[in-house]
Design a protein around this motif. Structure first.
Motif, PDB file in Angstrom:
ATOM      1  N   PRO A   1       0.831  -1.209   0.000  1.00 10.36           N
ATOM      2  CA  PRO A   1       0.000   0.000   0.000  1.00 10.36           C
ATOM      3  C   PRO A   1       0.864   1.258   0.000  1.00 10.36           C
ATOM      4  N   THR A   2       0.368   2.277  -0.683  1.00 12.14           N
ATOM      5  CA  THR A   2       1.047   3.582  -0.597  1.00 12.14           C
ATOM      6  C   THR A   2       0.377   4.456   0.458  1.00 12.14           C
ATOM      7  N   ALA A   3      -0.738   3.969   1.020  1.00 14.22           N
ATOM      8  CA  ALA A   3      -1.426   4.703   2.084  1.00 14.22           C
ATOM      9  C   ALA A   3      -2.174   3.707   2.972  1.00 14.22           C
ATOM     10  N   ILE A   4      -2.178   3.978   4.278  1.00 13.31           N
ATOM     11  CA  ILE A   4      -2.888   3.120   5.239  1.00 13.31           C
ATOM     12  C   ILE A   4      -3.735   4.006   6.148  1.00 13.31           C
ATOM     13  N   ILE A   5      -4.992   3.609   6.305  1.00 16.86           N
ATOM     14  CA  ILE A   5      -5.878   4.255   7.279  1.00 16.86           C
ATOM     15  C   ILE A   5      -5.976   3.321   8.476  1.00 16.86           C
ATOM     16  N   ALA A   6      -5.637   3.805   9.661  1.00 14.60           N
ATOM     17  CA  ALA A   6      -5.701   2.995  10.879  1.00 14.60           C
ATOM     18  C   ALA A   6      -6.881   3.455  11.727  1.00 14.60           C
ATOM     19  N   GLU A   7      -7.601   2.480  12.324  1.00 13.08           N
ATOM     20  CA  GLU A   7      -8.817   2.825  13.063  1.00 13.08           C
ATOM     21  C   GLU A   7      -8.564   3.375  14.465  1.00 13.08           C
ATOM     22  N   ASN A   8      -7.325   3.429  14.904  1.00 11.30           N
ATOM     23  CA  ASN A   8      -7.028   4.196  16.123  1.00 11.30           C
ATOM     24  C   ASN A   8      -5.574   4.652  16.081  1.00 11.30           C
ATOM     25  N   ASP A   9      -5.235   5.562  16.983  1.00  8.54           N
ATOM     26  CA  ASP A   9      -3.897   6.159  16.975  1.00  8.54           C
ATOM     27  C   ASP A   9      -2.818   5.141  17.325  1.00  8.54           C
ATOM     28  N   GLU A  10      -3.130   4.212  18.240  1.00  9.27           N
ATOM     29  CA  GLU A  10      -2.139   3.226  18.651  1.00  9.27           C
ATOM     30  C   GLU A  10      -1.659   2.404  17.457  1.00  9.27           C
ATOM     31  N   MET A  11      -2.587   1.992  16.602  1.00  2.00           N
ATOM     32  CA  MET A  11      -2.192   1.228  15.412  1.00  2.00           C
ATOM     33  C   MET A  11      -1.424   2.105  14.429  1.00  2.00           C
ATOM     34  N   ALA A  12      -1.803   3.368  14.331  1.00  2.00           N
ATOM     35  CA  ALA A  12      -1.080   4.279  13.437  1.00  2.00           C
ATOM     36  C   ALA A  12       0.360   4.475  13.906  1.00  2.00           C
ATOM     37  N   PHE A  13       0.566   4.583  15.233  1.00  2.00           N
ATOM     38  CA  PHE A  13       1.928   4.696  15.760  1.00  2.00           C
ATOM     39  C   PHE A  13       2.742   3.455  15.391  1.00  2.00           C
ATOM     40  N   ALA A  14       2.116   2.278  15.466  1.00  2.00           N
ATOM     41  CA  ALA A  14       2.819   1.045  15.111  1.00  2.00           C
ATOM     42  C   ALA A  14       3.249   1.077  13.643  1.00  2.00           C
ATOM     43  N   ILE A  15       2.379   1.568  12.781  1.00  2.00           N
ATOM     44  CA  ILE A  15       2.712   1.667  11.352  1.00  2.00           C
ATOM     45  C   ILE A  15       3.927   2.581  11.149  1.00  2.00           C
ATOM     46  N   LEU A  16       3.930   3.723  11.857  1.00  2.00           N
ATOM     47  CA  LEU A  16       5.064   4.642  11.733  1.00  2.00           C
ATOM     48  C   LEU A  16       6.361   4.002  12.207  1.00  2.00           C
ATOM     49  N   HIS A  17       6.305   3.246  13.317  1.00  2.00           N
ATOM     50  CA  HIS A  17       7.501   2.563  13.835  1.00  2.00           C
ATOM     51  C   HIS A  17       8.030   1.566  12.821  1.00  2.00           C
ATOM     52  N   VAL A  18       7.141   0.766  12.261  1.00  2.00           N
ATOM     53  CA  VAL A  18       7.558  -0.259  11.302  1.00  2.00           C
ATOM     54  C   VAL A  18       8.114   0.384  10.037  1.00  2.00           C
TER      55      VAL A  18
END
Length: 349
Positions: free
Chosen positions: A254-271
């Motif tokens: 994916p070139t873009a990801i929508i995460a359903e909460n901030d905690e999951m979005a932080f995980a995406i940024l870390h990875v």
């Protein structure tokens, strides 16, 4: 004049010190209109000088109200976040919105953690009712979908409101944002930036709002003639990190990801950072919630701002109105916002 110890101060003592009637003092304590500003100030000074503490039990006997609003939340998820040191901004926003709304009208908001298993939730709320008599309950997700709990409160004639989408099987006001429209807004923001491979990292099927976010995401992807990619990570950081690694390791990632909460979005940024994938140059990320931490992430997160405080405050207002004999109101839609920051940008070529 010499008064007894603080606990023995009565409303009559306050009335005498302020030179007004007992009823006028009661109006001030309950934030009722019809009291001149100078008189109100004089009464408030007398309350402070005497150290008068209203007796909630006596107030309830006098007016058939407890002046208590009870908000219940998901026990397991809340404790998991606290014990892991992640905090819980949902709870912070609940307290912020609810406590201030109650304070304005002389009420108190209580907060209780309740298990989400339907029958156990009913048992725990029964125990609450055996020791307290709240004027109303605020049910957050997934408790707001518990038919057995709704039946219990209805049978006991305990007013309640639901934080969540309308449910035709439960006769109670639903206070919510338009979850489907919020997901559609997130997708359109990304398609406007040229993205075509847009994934949705879903939360939990226990949360009815998640169903409508997926519905809105699919509708927007279909409108743009794009192929959806949806998998659940249950709102957890570790699950989200594992899923992000899988997605970002694909040839057609994916070139873009929508995460359903901030905690999951932080995980995406870390990875993404660990994999050398630059945000937003090579990957755009949008989150739901917009907790305070998103402003300090690197880079700061674009997010759908969920109006938690406003929803809880509105719920408290409806319950206080009902406790005071007001007419019941129907479902309430509280607007969301898309806050654009630095994690979304043009699709990579």
């Amino acid at each position: 004049m010499t008064m007894g110890k603080r606990g023995s101060i009565t409303i009559e003592d306050v009335a005498k010190a302020a030179g007004v009637s007992r009823q006028t003092v009661s109006r001030v304590m309950n934030n009722k209109p019809g009291v001149k500003p100078a008189v109100r100030e004089r009464i408030e000074e007398a309350i402070a000088d005497l150290g008068y503490v209203p007796n909630l039990a006596a107030r309830r006997m006098g007016g058939a109200r407890s002046f208590l609003i009870m908000a219940i939340n998901d026990r397991q998820r809340t404790i998991e976040n606290w014990s892991a040191g992640r905090g819980n901004d949902w709870v912070d926003q609940m307290l912020y919105g609810g406590m201030l709304a109650c304070e304005k009208r002389g009420y108190h908001m209580l907060f209780e953690l309740v298990d989400t298993e339907p029958d156990e939730a009913v048992r725990q709320v029964r125990r609450v009712l055996s020791s307290l008599q709240p004027d109303g309950f605020i049910l957050t997700q997934p408790h707001s979908e518990n038919l057995a709990l709704a039946d219990l409160l209805t049978d006991l004639k305990r007013p309640f409101v639901r934080i969540g989408l309308p449910n035709e099987d439960i006769d109670a006001a639903a206070i919510h944002m338009d979850e489907a429209a919020a997901a559609e807004t997130a997708v359109r923001h990304l398609t406007d930036l040229g993205h075509e491979r847009i994934a949705l990292m879903a939360g939990s099927a226990e949360y009815r709002g998640s169903y409508y976010r997926k519905k809105g995401y699919r509708a927007a992807m279909e409108e743009a003639e794009l192929t959806p990619l949806i998998e659940a990570a249950e709102f957890h950081f570790e699950n989200a990190a594992q899923l992000a690694k899988e997605w970002l390791s694909r040839d057609d990632r994916p070139t873009a990801i929508i995460a359903e909460n901030d905690e999951m979005a932080f995980a995406i940024l870390h990875v993404a950072d660990a994999m050398g994938i630059e945000v937003p140059k090579s990957l755009s990320v949008i989150s739901f919630e917009d907790t305070p931490g998103v402003r300090f992430s690197v880079p700061p997160l674009t997010a759908i701002r969920q109006p938690t405080a406003a929803m809880i405050a509105r719920g408290c207002e409806l319950l206080m109105d009902a406790a005071e004999g007001g007419a019941p109101e129907g479902d309430q839609v509280v607007p969301f916002e898309l806050i654009e920051r630095e994690t979304t940008g043009p699709a990579p070529e």
